[in-house]
Structure formats: structure tokens, C-alpha cells
Design a protein around this motif. Sequence first.
Motif, PDB file in Angstrom:
ATOM      1  N   MET A 159       0.828  -1.193   0.000  1.00 52.83           N
ATOM      2  CA  MET A 159       0.000   0.000   0.000  1.00 52.83           C
ATOM      3  C   MET A 159       0.869   1.252   0.000  1.00 52.83           C
ATOM      4  O   MET A 159       0.565   2.212  -0.683  1.00 52.83           O
ATOM      5  N   GLY A 160       1.948   1.255   0.784  1.00 56.01           N
ATOM      6  CA  GLY A 160       2.818   2.421   0.862  1.00 56.01           C
ATOM      7  C   GLY A 160       3.462   2.757  -0.463  1.00 56.01           C
ATOM      8  O   GLY A 160       3.540   3.926  -0.861  1.00 56.01           O
ATOM      9  N   TYR A 161       3.925   1.735  -1.162  1.00 48.84           N
ATOM     10  CA  TYR A 161       4.570   1.966  -2.452  1.00 48.84           C
ATOM     11  C   TYR A 161       3.564   2.480  -3.481  1.00 48.84           C
ATOM     12  O   TYR A 161       3.895   3.323  -4.308  1.00 48.84           O
ATOM     13  N   THR A 162       2.361   1.981  -3.431  1.00 55.44           N
ATOM     14  CA  THR A 162       1.338   2.406  -4.376  1.00 55.44           C
ATOM     15  C   THR A 162       0.985   3.873  -4.164  1.00 55.44           C
ATOM     16  O   THR A 162       0.882   4.634  -5.126  1.00 55.44           O
ATOM     17  N   ALA A 163       0.820   4.279  -2.925  1.00 58.25           N
ATOM     18  CA  ALA A 163       0.498   5.674  -2.624  1.00 58.25           C
ATOM     19  C   ALA A 163       1.640   6.586  -3.054  1.00 58.25           C
ATOM     20  O   ALA A 163       1.416   7.649  -3.650  1.00 58.25           O
ATOM     21  N   ASP A 164       2.859   6.187  -2.773  1.00 63.48           N
ATOM     22  CA  ASP A 164       4.031   6.970  -3.152  1.00 63.48           C
ATOM     23  C   ASP A 164       4.115   7.113  -4.667  1.00 63.48           C
ATOM     24  O   ASP A 164       4.295   8.216  -5.191  1.00 63.48           O
ATOM     25  N   ASP A 165       3.972   6.014  -5.378  1.00 65.76           N
ATOM     26  CA  ASP A 165       4.045   6.045  -6.837  1.00 65.76           C
ATOM     27  C   ASP A 165       2.927   6.888  -7.432  1.00 65.76           C
ATOM     28  O   ASP A 165       3.147   7.652  -8.374  1.00 65.76           O
ATOM     29  N   SER A 166       1.739   6.761  -6.885  1.00 65.96           N
ATOM     30  CA  SER A 166       0.608   7.536  -7.390  1.00 65.96           C
ATOM     31  C   SER A 166       0.838   9.025  -7.209  1.00 65.96           C
ATOM     32  O   SER A 166       0.537   9.822  -8.098  1.00 65.96           O
ATOM     33  N   LEU A 167       1.374   9.415  -6.078  1.00 65.81           N
ATOM     34  CA  LEU A 167       1.663  10.826  -5.819  1.00 65.81           C
ATOM     35  C   LEU A 167       2.708  11.355  -6.794  1.00 65.81           C
ATOM     36  O   LEU A 167       2.536  12.433  -7.381  1.00 65.81           O
ATOM     37  N   MET A 168       3.772  10.606  -7.005  1.00 69.37           N
ATOM     38  CA  MET A 168       4.836  11.058  -7.899  1.00 69.37           C
ATOM     39  C   MET A 168       4.367  11.110  -9.350  1.00 69.37           C
ATOM     40  O   MET A 168       4.656  12.067 -10.065  1.00 69.37           O
ATOM     41  N   VAL A 169       3.632  10.102  -9.792  1.00 73.50           N
ATOM     42  CA  VAL A 169       3.139  10.088 -11.172  1.00 73.50           C
ATOM     43  C   VAL A 169       2.135  11.212 -11.375  1.00 73.50           C
ATOM     44  O   VAL A 169       2.177  11.922 -12.386  1.00 73.50           O
ATOM     45  N   GLY A 170       1.249  11.404 -10.422  1.00 73.42           N
ATOM     46  CA  GLY A 170       0.263  12.481 -10.522  1.00 73.42           C
ATOM     47  C   GLY A 170       0.921  13.846 -10.610  1.00 73.42           C
ATOM     48  O   GLY A 170       0.541  14.689 -11.433  1.00 73.42           O
ATOM     49  N   THR A 171       1.932  14.068  -9.788  1.00 69.87           N
ATOM     50  CA  THR A 171       2.657  15.337  -9.818  1.00 69.87           C
ATOM     51  C   THR A 171       3.400  15.503 -11.136  1.00 69.87           C
ATOM     52  O   THR A 171       3.395  16.578 -11.737  1.00 69.87           O
ATOM     53  N   LYS A 226      11.820  17.676  -5.122  1.00 62.70           N
ATOM     54  CA  LYS A 226      12.949  16.840  -4.702  1.00 62.70           C
ATOM     55  C   LYS A 226      12.946  16.629  -3.197  1.00 62.70           C
ATOM     56  O   LYS A 226      13.224  15.523  -2.710  1.00 62.70           O
ATOM     57  N   LEU A 227      12.629  17.685  -2.438  1.00 59.91           N
ATOM     58  CA  LEU A 227      12.576  17.566  -0.983  1.00 59.91           C
ATOM     59  C   LEU A 227      11.485  16.586  -0.559  1.00 59.91           C
ATOM     60  O   LEU A 227      11.723  15.702   0.267  1.00 59.91           O
ATOM     61  N   ILE A 228      10.308  16.740  -1.138  1.00 54.64           N
ATOM     62  CA  ILE A 228       9.198  15.841  -0.795  1.00 54.64           C
ATOM     63  C   ILE A 228       9.550  14.405  -1.170  1.00 54.64           C
ATOM     64  O   ILE A 228       9.317  13.477  -0.388  1.00 54.64           O
ATOM     65  N   SER A 229      10.132  14.220  -2.345  1.00 56.36           N
ATOM     66  CA  SER A 229      10.522  12.877  -2.780  1.00 56.36           C
ATOM     67  C   SER A 229      11.555  12.275  -1.838  1.00 56.36           C
ATOM     68  O   SER A 229      11.470  11.091  -1.485  1.00 56.36           O
ATOM     69  N   GLY A 230      12.521  13.075  -1.425  1.00 51.04           N
ATOM     70  CA  GLY A 230      13.545  12.595  -0.500  1.00 51.04           C
ATOM     71  C   GLY A 230      12.970  12.205   0.846  1.00 51.04           C
ATOM     72  O   GLY A 230      13.351  11.177   1.425  1.00 51.04           O
ATOM     73  N   VAL A 231      12.052  13.015   1.342  1.00 57.13           N
ATOM     74  CA  VAL A 231      11.415  12.702   2.632  1.00 57.13           C
ATOM     75  C   VAL A 231      10.608  11.412   2.526  1.00 57.13           C
ATOM     76  O   VAL A 231      10.678  10.544   3.414  1.00 57.13           O
ATOM     77  N   VAL A 232       9.857  11.266   1.436  1.00 53.91           N
ATOM     78  CA  VAL A 232       9.062  10.041   1.244  1.00 53.91           C
ATOM     79  C   VAL A 232       9.977   8.821   1.175  1.00 53.91           C
ATOM     80  O   VAL A 232       9.699   7.788   1.793  1.00 53.91           O
ATOM     81  N   MET A 233      11.080   8.938   0.448  1.00 56.20           N
ATOM     82  CA  MET A 233      12.014   7.811   0.338  1.00 56.20           C
ATOM     83  C   MET A 233      12.644   7.482   1.697  1.00 56.20           C
ATOM     84  O   MET A 233      12.814   6.313   2.035  1.00 56.20           O
TER      85      MET A 233
END
Length: 54
Positions: A1-13, A32-39
Motif C-alpha cells: 500500500m505504501g509503495y502504491t500511494a508513493d508512486d501515485s503521488l509522484m506520477v500524478g505530480t 525533490k525535498l518531498i521525494s527525498g522525505v518520502v524515500m
Amino acid sequence: MGYTADDSLMVGTAVYAPAHDKLSEQAGRRLKLISGVVMAVLGLVVLLRPDWLT
């Protein structure tokens, strides 16, 4: 579930931003900051609570 939410957010953006306006340098840095924090959060979850990802 976590990976799906993360991927959906990045693809949507990634799809939404260029379609409406060029990504400014400041917006790119924020992304980049948001992506780094999520990772980092996902990395901690994998290390500390891997059962959350099943």
C-alpha cells in the motif's frame, strides 16, 4: 500500500505539473525535498516495520 500511494503521488505530480506550467526551479526543489522525505520514510519503514508493507 505504501509503495502504491508513493508512486501515485509522484506520477500524478509529474503528469499534472508539466501539463499546466513549466516546473520552476523552486517547485523542482520542493518536489525533490518531498521525494527525498518520502524515500527516507519508506526506508525507515522497511528497516523498522517491514510488516506494514504486507
